[in-house]
Write a protein that holds these residues in place. Structure first.
Motif, PDB file in Angstrom:
ATOM      1  N   MET A 147       0.829  -1.202   0.000  1.00 55.00           N
ATOM      2  CA  MET A 147       0.000   0.000   0.000  1.00 55.00           C
ATOM      3  C   MET A 147       0.863   1.251   0.000  1.00 55.00           C
ATOM      4  SD  MET A 147      -2.991   0.953   2.735  1.00 55.00           S
ATOM      5  CE  MET A 147      -3.623   2.619   2.923  1.00 55.00           C
ATOM      6  N   ALA A 148       1.928   1.242   0.787  1.00 56.60           N
ATOM      7  CA  ALA A 148       2.834   2.398   0.826  1.00 56.60           C
ATOM      8  C   ALA A 148       3.476   2.632  -0.538  1.00 56.60           C
ATOM      9  CB  ALA A 148       3.907   2.184   1.885  1.00 56.60           C
ATOM     10  N   ARG A 149       3.769   1.563  -1.251  1.00 58.17           N
ATOM     11  CA  ARG A 149       4.324   1.692  -2.601  1.00 58.17           C
ATOM     12  C   ARG A 149       3.324   2.388  -3.529  1.00 58.17           C
ATOM     13  NH1 ARG A 149       8.121  -1.421  -5.752  1.00 58.17           N
ATOM     14  NH2 ARG A 149       7.678  -1.212  -7.971  1.00 58.17           N
ATOM     15  N   ARG A 150       2.058   1.999  -3.429  1.00 63.56           N
ATOM     16  CA  ARG A 150       1.037   2.623  -4.284  1.00 63.56           C
ATOM     17  C   ARG A 150       0.878   4.104  -3.978  1.00 63.56           C
ATOM     18  NH1 ARG A 150      -1.502  -2.339  -3.043  1.00 63.56           N
ATOM     19  NH2 ARG A 150      -2.771  -1.402  -1.401  1.00 63.56           N
ATOM     20  N   ILE A 151       0.965   4.456  -2.708  1.00 62.49           N
ATOM     21  CA  ILE A 151       0.746   5.841  -2.300  1.00 62.49           C
ATOM     22  C   ILE A 151       1.931   6.729  -2.661  1.00 62.49           C
ATOM     23  CG2 ILE A 151       0.429   7.365  -0.305  1.00 62.49           C
ATOM     24  CD1 ILE A 151      -1.125   5.052   1.015  1.00 62.49           C
ATOM     25  N   GLY A 280      -5.817 -10.796  11.044  1.00 64.74           N
ATOM     26  CA  GLY A 280      -5.044  -9.617  10.668  1.00 64.74           C
ATOM     27  C   GLY A 280      -5.872  -8.352  10.799  1.00 64.74           C
ATOM     28  N   LEU A 281      -5.328  -7.359  11.488  1.00 63.12           N
ATOM     29  CA  LEU A 281      -5.988  -6.062  11.648  1.00 63.12           C
ATOM     30  C   LEU A 281      -5.291  -5.041  10.746  1.00 63.12           C
ATOM     31  CD1 LEU A 281      -6.345  -5.962  15.556  1.00 63.12           C
ATOM     32  CD2 LEU A 281      -7.838  -7.071  13.861  1.00 63.12           C
ATOM     33  N   PHE A 282      -6.082  -4.133  10.164  1.00 63.93           N
ATOM     34  CA  PHE A 282      -5.526  -3.165   9.216  1.00 63.93           C
ATOM     35  C   PHE A 282      -6.329  -1.874   9.299  1.00 63.93           C
ATOM     36  CE2 PHE A 282      -4.053  -1.137   5.509  1.00 63.93           C
ATOM     37  CZ  PHE A 282      -2.988  -1.843   4.950  1.00 63.93           C
ATOM     38  N   ALA A 283      -5.640  -0.749   9.545  1.00 65.58           N
ATOM     39  CA  ALA A 283      -6.302   0.551   9.632  1.00 65.58           C
ATOM     40  C   ALA A 283      -5.382   1.614   9.053  1.00 65.58           C
ATOM     41  CB  ALA A 283      -6.661   0.880  11.085  1.00 65.58           C
ATOM     42  N   CYS A 284      -5.969   2.758   8.679  1.00 67.60           N
ATOM     43  CA  CYS A 284      -5.159   3.827   8.085  1.00 67.60           C
ATOM     44  C   CYS A 284      -5.871   5.166   8.225  1.00 67.60           C
ATOM     45  CB  CYS A 284      -4.868   3.522   6.614  1.00 67.60           C
ATOM     46  SG  CYS A 284      -6.332   3.582   5.537  1.00 67.60           S
ATOM     47  N   ARG A 285      -5.220   6.203   7.720  1.00 65.86           N
ATOM     48  CA  ARG A 285      -5.837   7.524   7.670  1.00 65.86           C
ATOM     49  C   ARG A 285      -6.838   7.563   6.518  1.00 65.86           C
ATOM     50  NH1 ARG A 285      -3.398  10.531  11.264  1.00 65.86           N
ATOM     51  NH2 ARG A 285      -1.226  10.148  11.827  1.00 65.86           N
ATOM     52  N   SER A 286      -7.855   8.405   6.640  1.00 70.05           N
ATOM     53  CA  SER A 286      -8.940   8.419   5.665  1.00 70.05           C
ATOM     54  C   SER A 286      -8.468   8.781   4.268  1.00 70.05           C
ATOM     55  CB  SER A 286     -10.036   9.391   6.117  1.00 70.05           C
ATOM     56  OG  SER A 286      -9.509  10.703   6.287  1.00 70.05           O
ATOM     57  N   GLU A 287      -7.416   9.617   4.143  1.00 69.12           N
ATOM     58  CA  GLU A 287      -6.968  10.025   2.809  1.00 69.12           C
ATOM     59  C   GLU A 287      -6.359   8.879   2.012  1.00 69.12           C
ATOM     60  OE1 GLU A 287      -3.758  11.850   5.650  1.00 69.12           O
ATOM     61  OE2 GLU A 287      -5.908  11.362   5.701  1.00 69.12           O
ATOM     62  N   HIS A 288      -6.038   7.772   2.698  1.00 69.85           N
ATOM     63  CA  HIS A 288      -5.430   6.625   2.016  1.00 69.85           C
ATOM     64  C   HIS A 288      -6.415   5.475   1.796  1.00 69.85           C
ATOM     65  CE1 HIS A 288      -1.789   8.776   2.644  1.00 69.85           C
ATOM     66  NE2 HIS A 288      -1.643   8.463   3.906  1.00 69.85           N
ATOM     67  N   VAL A 289      -7.698   5.693   2.067  1.00 67.07           N
ATOM     68  CA  VAL A 289      -8.640   4.584   2.098  1.00 67.07           C
ATOM     69  C   VAL A 289      -8.757   3.870   0.755  1.00 67.07           C
ATOM     70  CG1 VAL A 289     -10.649   6.043   1.601  1.00 67.07           C
ATOM     71  CG2 VAL A 289     -10.963   3.876   2.816  1.00 67.07           C
ATOM     72  N   ARG A 290      -8.633   4.588  -0.350  1.00 68.33           N
ATOM     73  CA  ARG A 290      -8.791   3.943  -1.653  1.00 68.33           C
ATOM     74  C   ARG A 290      -7.598   3.081  -2.033  1.00 68.33           C
ATOM     75  NH1 ARG A 290     -13.142   5.037  -4.535  1.00 68.33           N
ATOM     76  NH2 ARG A 290     -14.478   6.759  -3.877  1.00 68.33           N
ATOM     77  N   HIS A 291      -6.540   3.173  -1.272  1.00 69.76           N
ATOM     78  CA  HIS A 291      -5.381   2.307  -1.487  1.00 69.76           C
ATOM     79  C   HIS A 291      -5.374   1.118  -0.529  1.00 69.76           C
ATOM     80  CE1 HIS A 291      -3.310   5.057  -4.254  1.00 69.76           C
ATOM     81  NE2 HIS A 291      -3.733   6.028  -3.486  1.00 69.76           N
ATOM     82  N   MET A 292      -6.337   1.080   0.385  1.00 67.42           N
ATOM     83  CA  MET A 292      -6.349   0.046   1.413  1.00 67.42           C
ATOM     84  C   MET A 292      -6.817  -1.290   0.834  1.00 67.42           C
ATOM     85  SD  MET A 292      -8.040   0.179   5.237  1.00 67.42           S
ATOM     86  CE  MET A 292      -9.720   0.318   4.653  1.00 67.42           C
ATOM     87  N   PRO A 293      -6.146  -2.385   1.153  1.00 65.51           N
ATOM     88  CA  PRO A 293      -6.537  -3.698   0.634  1.00 65.51           C
ATOM     89  C   PRO A 293      -7.703  -4.295   1.415  1.00 65.51           C
ATOM     90  CG  PRO A 293      -4.677  -3.946   2.091  1.00 65.51           C
ATOM     91  CD  PRO A 293      -4.943  -2.466   2.000  1.00 65.51           C
TER      92      PRO A 293
END
Length: 452
Positions: A147-151, A280-293
């Protein structure tokens, strides 16, 4: 009889299409030592059902269950008390047999549960949004790197030495297929979590810095300091939490500046289970939501204006073009997520804080008593419920000897880091609310006798 729906010609056509010379060529990446060259000779060709049951029962009898001995194992999988009501509720037919909620009109209960689960994880991690779970913590960690690579459009991931080596190993394996550069070294037996050395490696090519919190040695790295340095270089901070109960006592990673937070949810609602299935737990900031798997459940209203739930932002390969997918993970750990959510609901915020406080109290008690043993020192200046002992001898041999005496003393660093002789004397000791003070005394006595 075996069911072989494909003819030799069919198999030949498929091999030709993918460019493989033979079926054996498909296993070229498996080390030859791991491949069988024939049937396993020690297994009988056949046996009656009763004979197999007796044999398997004898094998199972050789195991030592977690509750049968003083238990101090941790390193990413922790023994906690799971209320009986959790198992009772997840065994209900509508939950136990539920599958992917493709038709929301007949899966509102499952979708609502996942929506509530996402809310709990987001609050626990201090993030804006969470997905409906992944396979396990290590899988989620790799997905964070991708995900970080995509962003960032960068391909270099910097992993803290304090990251669990199994997580790092999984990331390295997956990076072979994406070309990401993975920077990772084993930790040193030091109370310093190594923030400054990690920060010094961040550059303009770094996509993310991944830091475990608390780390593999039980240390608490300064996430805010690392986040500031990563953001200054345009990189993301990914925090990994393998012990979610710790977040009842320490500040959440999102609160400290983490952009993506991932981890293992096994501690809450899910037993040890011989290593899985986990959560597996996965969370992020809202601005990155479209990159979240993974899967994301959302709340909406129906045609009558009533509250309802749906799958949303389903950027998975089965929903959109494969090259546009964020992940090839096609399901979530639904039943384990339900167990997590039920246990978390029973605890509430106050209960989680109380549980964390009891874990920490018992861990401090154990550390104080163990530190009094001749030649033994506690590495950590601060910790939650797991700390590292430095012994005057190889921890692997000590752990084996104590296991034979009925004490499961912990996880030796030599086992986690084979070949790293500088870590051989390190022993990870985990203490939870299931550990009694008598268990602690038994561990102290056992180690004292073995080191005498």
């Amino acid at each position: 009889m075996r069911y072989l729906p494909l003819t030799p010609a069919d198999r030949g056509d498929m091999l030709s299409a993918i460019g493989a010379s033979s079926i054996e060529a498909l296993f070229a990446d498996v080390p030859s030592a791991a491949l069988l060259d024939g049937p396993i000779e020690s297994l009988p060709g056949h046996a009656s059902e009763m004979a197999v049951e007796r044999h398997m029962a004898r094998l199972a009898g050789q195991n030592t269950a977690a509750g049968e001995a003083p238990f101090f194992l941790g390193a990413g999988a922790y023994r906690h008390h799971v209320p009986a009501s959790v198992d009772h509720l997840i065994q209900r037919g509508e939950f136990l047999t539920a599958y992917t909620p493709y038709q929301p009109e007949i899966a509102q209960g499952t979708l609502q549960m996942l929506f509530e689960f996402q809310t709990q994880v987001a609050r626990l991690y201090g993030c804006d949004i969470a997905n409906a779970s992944m396979y396990d913590g290590s899988t989620a960690a790799w997905e964070a790197v991708a995900m970080a690579r995509r962003i960032t459009k960068r391909g270099k991931a910097l992993l803290s030495p304090g990251l669990h080596p199994h997580y790092a190993g999984n990331i390295k394996t997956m990076a072979k297929f994406t070309g990401d550069q993975i920077v990772y070294d084993a930790p040193s037996l030091s109370a310093d979590a190594g923030e400054d050395a990690l920060i010094a490696q961040i550059d303009g090519e770094t996509s993310c810095v991944m830091v475990q919190y608390p780390d593999i040695l039980g240390r608490l790295p300064d996430l805010a300091k690392i986040a500031e340095a990563a953001h200054a270089q345009g990189a993301l901070l990914v925090a990994v939490v393998t012990e979610p109960v710790a977040l009842g006592a320490i500040r959440s990673p999102g609160e400290l500046g983490a952009d993506i937070v991932v981890g293992e949810g096994q501690s809450i609602g899910v037993g040890l289970q011989f290593g899985g299935p986990y959560l597996g737990l996965f969370a992020c900031r809202s601005e990155h939501v479209r990159h979240m798997p993974g899967r994301l459940c959302g709340e909406t209203v129906d045609a009558s204006g009533k509250r309802g739930f749906v799958l949303t932002l389903s950027t998975r390969e089965q929903h959109i073009r494969r090259e546009k997918a964020t992940s090839n993970i096609c399901t979530n750990s639904g039943l384990c997520a339900l167990a997590f959510s039920i246990h978390m609901t029973l605890l509430g915020g106050t209960g989680l804080a109380a549980l964390a406080a009891e874990n920490h109290r018992l861990a401090c008690l154990a550390a104080d008593k163990l530190a009094e043993l001749p030649g033994v020192s506690v590495l950590n200046d601060s910790f939650f419920n797991e700390f590292c002992l430095v012994l005057p001898t190889d921890a692997r041999a000590l752990v084996r000897d104590l296991a034979l005496d009925g004490v499961l003393a912990g996880v030796s660093l030599g086992r986690l880091y084979p070949g790293e002789e500088g870590l051989a004397n390190g022993l990870l000791v985990a203490v939870t609310e299931t550990t009694s003070e008598d268990d602690i005394d038994a561990l102290v006595t056992a180690i004292r006798e073995k080191l005498a």
